[in-house]
Scaffold this active site. Sequence first.
Site, short mmCIF file in Angstrom:
data_model
loop_
_atom_site.label_atom_id
_atom_site.label_comp_id
_atom_site.label_asym_id
_atom_site.label_seq_id
_atom_site.Cartn_x
_atom_site.Cartn_y
_atom_site.Cartn_z
N ASP A 60 0.83 -1.20 0.00
CA ASP A 60 0.00 0.00 0.00
C ASP A 60 0.87 1.26 0.00
O ASP A 60 1.65 1.49 0.93
CB ASP A 60 -0.89 -0.04 1.24
CG ASP A 60 -1.90 1.09 1.25
OD1 ASP A 60 -2.74 1.12 0.34
OD2 ASP A 60 -1.82 1.94 2.14
N THR A 93 -3.08 5.61 -4.20
CA THR A 93 -1.97 6.33 -3.58
C THR A 93 -0.67 6.14 -4.36
O THR A 93 0.08 7.09 -4.55
CB THR A 93 -1.77 5.89 -2.13
OG1 THR A 93 -1.67 4.47 -2.09
CG2 THR A 93 -2.92 6.33 -1.28
N THR A 94 -0.44 4.90 -4.82
CA THR A 94 0.79 4.65 -5.56
C THR A 94 0.74 5.40 -6.89
O THR A 94 1.71 6.05 -7.29
CB THR A 94 0.96 3.14 -5.83
OG1 THR A 94 0.72 2.44 -4.61
CG2 THR A 94 2.35 2.83 -6.32
N ASP A 386 -8.87 -0.07 1.23
CA ASP A 386 -8.83 0.45 -0.14
C ASP A 386 -10.15 0.15 -0.85
O ASP A 386 -10.73 1.01 -1.52
CB ASP A 386 -7.69 -0.20 -0.95
CG ASP A 386 -6.32 0.36 -0.57
OD1 ASP A 386 -6.28 1.25 0.30
OD2 ASP A 386 -5.32 -0.12 -1.12
P1 ADP Z 1 -2.72 2.34 -6.15
O1 ADP Z 1 -2.11 2.58 -4.80
O2 ADP Z 1 -2.44 3.45 -7.09
O3 ADP Z 1 -4.16 1.98 -6.07
P2 ADP Z 1 -2.33 -0.37 -6.94
O4 ADP Z 1 -1.13 -1.20 -6.64
O5 ADP Z 1 -3.58 -0.67 -6.21
O6 ADP Z 1 -1.92 1.12 -6.74
O7 ADP Z 1 -2.59 -0.45 -8.51
C1 ADP Z 1 -3.67 0.19 -9.10
C2 ADP Z 1 -3.63 0.03 -10.60
O8 ADP Z 1 -3.68 -1.35 -10.95
C3 ADP Z 1 -4.83 0.69 -11.24
O9 ADP Z 1 -4.40 1.43 -12.35
C4 ADP Z 1 -5.70 -0.49 -11.66
O10 ADP Z 1 -6.50 -0.21 -12.79
C5 ADP Z 1 -4.65 -1.53 -11.96
N1 ADP Z 1 -5.17 -2.90 -11.90
C6 ADP Z 1 -5.91 -3.47 -10.94
N2 ADP Z 1 -6.24 -4.74 -11.25
C7 ADP Z 1 -5.70 -4.98 -12.47
C8 ADP Z 1 -5.66 -6.12 -13.35
N3 ADP Z 1 -6.26 -7.26 -13.05
N4 ADP Z 1 -4.98 -5.98 -14.50
C9 ADP Z 1 -4.35 -4.83 -14.79
N5 ADP Z 1 -4.33 -3.75 -14.02
C10 ADP Z 1 -5.00 -3.80 -12.88
MG MG Z 2 -5.05 0.37 -5.21
#
Ligand code: ADP
Ligand code: MG
Length: 519
Positions: A60, A93-94, A386
Amino acid sequence: MQQPLYVLTESTQRTSGTDARRSNVAAGRAVASAVRTTLGPRGMDKLLVDSSGGVVVTNDGATILREMDIEHPAAQMLVEVAETQESEVGDGTTTAAVLAGELLARAEGLLDDDVHATAVVEGYHEALRLALDAVDGLLVEGEVDRDALVTVAETAMTGKGTGDVATGVLAEIVVDAVLQVADDGRRVDRDDIRVFTRTGASAAATELVRGVVFEEEPAADNMPRSVEDATVAVLDMKLDVRSGEVDTEYTITSVEQLDAAISAEDAERRGIAETLSEAGVDVVFSSKEISDPVAAYLADAGILAFSNVKTSEARAFARATGARRLGTLDGIESGDLGTAASVRVERHGGDDVTFLDGSDDSRTVTLYVRGSTDHVVDETERAIDDALGVVVAAHADGEIVPGAGAVEIAIADRLRSGANAVTGRKSLAVEAFADAVDAIPRTLAENAGLDPIDALVDLRARHDREGVAGIVIDGPSVQITDPRDDRVVDPAAVKREALESATEAATMILRIDDVIAAN
Ligand code: ADP
Ligand code: MG
């Protein structure tokens, strides 16, 4: 000889102009690069050890940045971006931190080419406007119903260490929780969704309680430990002999008088239990103390009572049962009382855990989060947090967009075609913004083990052809396709907030040309 003039104390450190800018940009980029490997479902985790030896394993962004104990003031601003993102929409957040870092990196290139910081800042603001337009253009059509919300929750939890099975179960639970407490305007008061964690079972055993789970023990041992169809009183008052507003003093001159005084107090205590019992109360929660003798009378009357419950819990009991919080028992009537399907004290992991199952229209819910170890429970709780954030956001405005980098590809495309219409050097900044946004799909590709350049080329080609294209990761497979078909969607609010907060932080840092630090 002219005397030197000291404006600042000798120990003050000062960096100005290009040096200040370079140091700030470098610090911002360092923060972004610290979290970029965690982006997306194939993102890696970080193991963080704090000064007292506590260990956190997490994916996270906000948690990582918070635990990192960052000192540099400019880097600190990026940490704030992640924190704002977390508090405003609960996810992304990332994305926000990576974007802010990239905006800084691209800006530095422009500044090195003698584009003035003001032009970059203006260009970035212009680009933000176009980017928000592009988000609006990509909204998924149709109503955001329960199923759509589940997909949003799943997308937020994929890759958070909860495992595929648990993710499916948890996503449903999160959506049910939000739908249970949302008001008519689809708003949710986050205080109405409580989380109670306990190790000793797998994350898939996590359940939704339409009420409150709490740790208090009954006020007396011989109280019932389980009550069905309970009538509930929630009190904010001490249950004992009234101490009175004025000090009363008895002058006791005989044993009879003493007995009379004692039995008067005793009668008052018994009266408390009688009043509650006559009102039909089965379960009592009080945020203040219940004295032992009163607890004994309550137990005799077959009433289950909890004393000294936390104020936040008292609120939750009232919301779950529909009871009014009472400061006095005078004139207590049925309208003041609430109802619960059941109240049960159970033994879990060596402690008493009490479950209050509210009525069907309980205005408060508790996610009873399980996991095999503390680390698993903690990371599950963060994933749920989240997911709650995105479901609340998506439910509130009913706007979702395709995930997996599709929005970012569309934004970059919009910016590149819109850059021509922007006059002067600002257009360079708009192009730089497009390159920065590309970092999200590029990083998703990188983290999924694809060649980032090839992936971007494929994405753009498919975007041009079909209008929507993302890097969809499904278990072991990675495909450039339409993310909507694979249920990968994010709330529009998360994307907007990430764009806005990243732009704000980057432009704020770019405007700084002097760092003056007192020692
Ligand atoms: P954040 O802290 O920004 O939410 P995450 O590690 O949760 O970071 O990643 C979020 C990103 O991953 C988003 O752009 C989301 O659309 C993408 N994402 C989530 N699930 C999938 C998936 N199955 N395939 C591709 N991208 C995905
Ligand atoms: Mg996320």
